[in-house]
Design a protein around this motif. Structure first.
Motif: not given
Length: 445
Positions: A103-110, A396-400, A404-409
């Motif tokens: 959980r919470n690991s960045i994607k994509p990976g190397f 941040a892309q979200h109020p909380d 989230k997966e898919g965020d690129h900021q």
């Protein structure tokens, strides 16, 4: 007073203009750019001059450098320009991410479990190194992670252990279960075979843009075994001979592939060594380990309370001073340089909003920089610092404030943490503190 974004940007421009007049020419001389950073006793050297630096952490540089929907090369250029203008000459970045179930690991990976390497992300690393080199910024490249946010050791273990894993902060496996389970990585032949495959692929890689092998690229200052490797979560579960052997043999393996670059552990120092000075000394004693590292996290370690910084900052300051002093002593005993390569502090009132003030954070940065400058002036072991971390223009892309997966900021606060918690944004008053320190370091003989 709360400062609007536009005015904050104007303030940033003013800070940079004020700082750059006293900073060395961006990139230094051509001979410096072609030289490798090397160690001489307790000093780092570049040519015939001591190499001292003001640096940052920017784990996501390769992601921005990727020519892909998840990348942003234009932003990477702007961020590197901003950092160079501040006097930042060193960036610690992730050169690994293991894609898996955590959980919470960045994607994509190397890389993934089947051993397929992500060529798009590798090309992003190529691009980031080229752009850093153009600006005279050196790189420290992390080769895996003890923590889950980039996959790391637990993901390697899942590759070879039938997919079994423990998530960090899983209520069913409270601390230190995750760290203790992770410690089996050091003795796992199969997991380390995969890890070494990655090391070999990266260290012997040829940059597709320049045609220069990574092992021949002076933009790289050092390879780092991992981000914050710990022997275990507690002393009872630490198999120290196995851990020491892993450090020594991995560093020796890297040196066998690359004789030009430094190697470091990526250790937090005493906190990552279970508060045992003898572990720090033994971990950094091998000749293949070129310098010590220390990380300082007063809020994470409950030295301060982010919700009561006025009432707790003095305690944090005293404990920070003691922590730095202890690591100077350890480095002096080993006769090796010391880099304070992570130090982070929350915004005032524990806010994640870039509009929030940073009075206490600025004071903390000033304390670290004062200690580093004093050591440099007195011929002590501290040779550089890397603040955690550069957020730059990201928001941040979200109020909380959760990633989230898919965020690129991407920002310096990794995916498992609130976005904005510790990072430095464009417009922060902290930049003035960084610029002033860079100017002071540049004036040292």
């Amino acid at each position: 007073m709360k400062i609007g974004i536009d005015r904050r940007s104007l303030l940033l421009a003013g800070v940079m203009t004020a700082g750059c007049s006293s900073l060395p020419r961006r990139g230094g001389s051509r001979s410096d750019q072609r030289a490798f950073v090397r160690r001489e006793g307790s000093r780092l050297m570049l040519g015939d001059q001591p190499y001292r630096f003001v640096g940052a952490n920017m784990w996501y540089a390769a992601y921005l450098g990727a020519d892909a929907p998840f990348g942003d090369r234009a932003r990477l250029g702007r961020e590197l320009d901003a950092l160079a203008a501040m006097g930042v000459r060193n960036l610690r970045i992730m050169a690994s991410a293991e894609e898996g179930p955590l959980r919470n690991s960045i994607k994509p990976g190397f890389r993934n479990a089947t051993g397929v390497f992500n060529q798009t992300l590798l090309s992003g690393l190529d691009y980031a190194l080229v752009e850093m080199g153009r600006r005279g910024i050196r790189a420290v490249l992390c080769l895996t992670n003890f923590w889950e946010w980039s996959g790391g050791m637990m993901t390697y273990l899942s590759y070879v252990d039938g997919g079994r894993f423990i998530d960090m902060n899983d209520p069913a496996h409270p601390w230190p279960a995750f760290a203790n389970a992770n410690a089996s990585f050091y003795g796992s032949v199969r997991a380390n075979t995969l890890y070494r495959d990655w090391i070999k692929a990266l260290v012997t890689r040829t940059n597709k843009i320049t045609g220069v092998g990574y092992h021949d690229d002076p933009t790289i200052m050092a390879w780092q075994l991992a981000n914050e490797p710990r022997p275990a979560g507690d002393v009872a579960h630490a198999d120290l001979p196995v851990f020491y052997r892993w450090v020594r043999e991995t560093a020796r393996f890297i040196k066998s592939l690359d004789a030009n670059h430094l190697v470091s552990t990526g250790s937090e120092g005493l906190k990552g060594a279970l508060e045992q000075p003898e572990i720090v000394l033994a971990e950094h004693a091998p000749s293949e380990i070129d310098y010590l590292t220390a990380h300082i996290w007063p809020n994470n370690w409950t030295w301060v309370d982010q919700n009561d910084l006025p009432g707790t900052s003095a305690r944090g300051e005293a404990l920070t001073a003691d922590y730095v002093t202890k690591h100077i002593d350890l480095a002096t005993r080993l006769g090796k340089p010391l880099i304070i390569e992570e130090f982070g502090y929350p915004r005032d009132r524990g806010s994640n909003d870039p509009a929030a003030s940073t009075e206490y954070k600025d004071s903390f940065y000033g304390q670290i920089y004062s200690s580093a400058l004093k050591s440099m002036r007195e011929g002590g072991p501290i040779v550089g610092t890397n603040f955690w971390a550069w957020n730059g223009e990201a928001r941040a892309q979200h109020p909380d404030y959760r990633f989230k997966e898919g965020d690129h900021q991407y920002m310096g606060d990794p995916p498992h943490e609130p976005q904005g918690w510790y990072g430095v944004f464009q417009g922060d008053s902290t930049i003035r503190t960084i610029v002033d320190h860079a100017r002071a370091v540049a004036k040292l003989p």
